[in-house]
Each structure stands twice: as C-alpha cells, then as structure tokens.
Write a protein that holds these residues in place. Structure first.
Motif, short mmCIF file in Angstrom:
data_model
loop_
_atom_site.label_atom_id
_atom_site.label_comp_id
_atom_site.label_asym_id
_atom_site.label_seq_id
_atom_site.Cartn_x
_atom_site.Cartn_y
_atom_site.Cartn_z
N MET A 35 0.84 -1.18 0.00
CA MET A 35 0.00 0.00 0.00
C MET A 35 0.88 1.24 0.00
O MET A 35 1.24 1.77 1.04
N LEU A 36 1.25 1.67 -1.17
CA LEU A 36 2.16 2.80 -1.33
C LEU A 36 1.60 4.11 -0.81
O LEU A 36 2.35 4.97 -0.35
N HIS A 37 0.28 4.29 -0.85
CA HIS A 37 -0.31 5.56 -0.44
C HIS A 37 -0.09 5.85 1.05
O HIS A 37 -0.17 6.99 1.47
N LEU A 38 0.21 4.84 1.84
CA LEU A 38 0.46 5.05 3.26
C LEU A 38 1.80 5.73 3.51
O LEU A 38 2.01 6.30 4.57
N LYS A 39 2.70 5.71 2.54
CA LYS A 39 4.03 6.31 2.69
C LYS A 39 4.16 7.65 1.96
O LYS A 39 5.22 8.24 1.95
N TRP A 40 3.10 8.14 1.32
CA TRP A 40 3.17 9.38 0.56
C TRP A 40 3.50 10.58 1.42
O TRP A 40 4.17 11.50 0.98
N LYS A 41 3.05 10.62 2.65
CA LYS A 41 3.28 11.78 3.51
C LYS A 41 4.77 11.99 3.77
O LYS A 41 5.25 13.11 3.82
#
Length: 65
Positions: free
Chosen positions: A1-7
């Motif tokens: 789940m790449l979106h969890l590391k976007w921040k």
C-alpha cells in the motif's frame, strides 16, 4: 500500500491553489486559495497534496495552477 508512505515521500513539486469552487464536494475546509501545497503524487486527473489538515488528499488538478 504505497499511499500510506506518501506523507513521508519527497515532494515532487509545489502548486498554488487558485480556487475552491467545487461543483460536488466541499474543499474550502481543506484548501486555501493562494496557498502553495506540496505535491506527493500525481495522476492524469488528480494531484495528491498535503492539505491544511496535514494529511495527503487527492484533488482535481483544476483547483491548482
């Protein structure tokens, strides 16, 4: 789940919000006209930016210049 590391991901570029006149959704609570936002990811239709809440949110590109 790449979106969890976007921040924590590096910023691609910065964009300025030009309007919050949404036809369907209320975005004036999380975007401010004239403020610059860090772009964390981009698709053909959306920009994923760190908004006023401090979280990454996806918004249509027409809100930004």
């Amino acid at each position: 789940m790449l979106h969890l590391k976007w921040k924590e991901a590096p910023t691609i570029r910065t964009v300025k919000c030009v309007h919050t006149n949404a036809a369907k959704y209320l975005v004036s609570n999380v975007l401010t006209v004239g403020k610059e936002y860090e772009v964390k990811n981009e698709t053909e239709e959306f920009l994923f930016v760190v908004d006023n809440t401090g979280n990454v949110g996806g918004y249509y590109k027409d809100y930004f210049e």
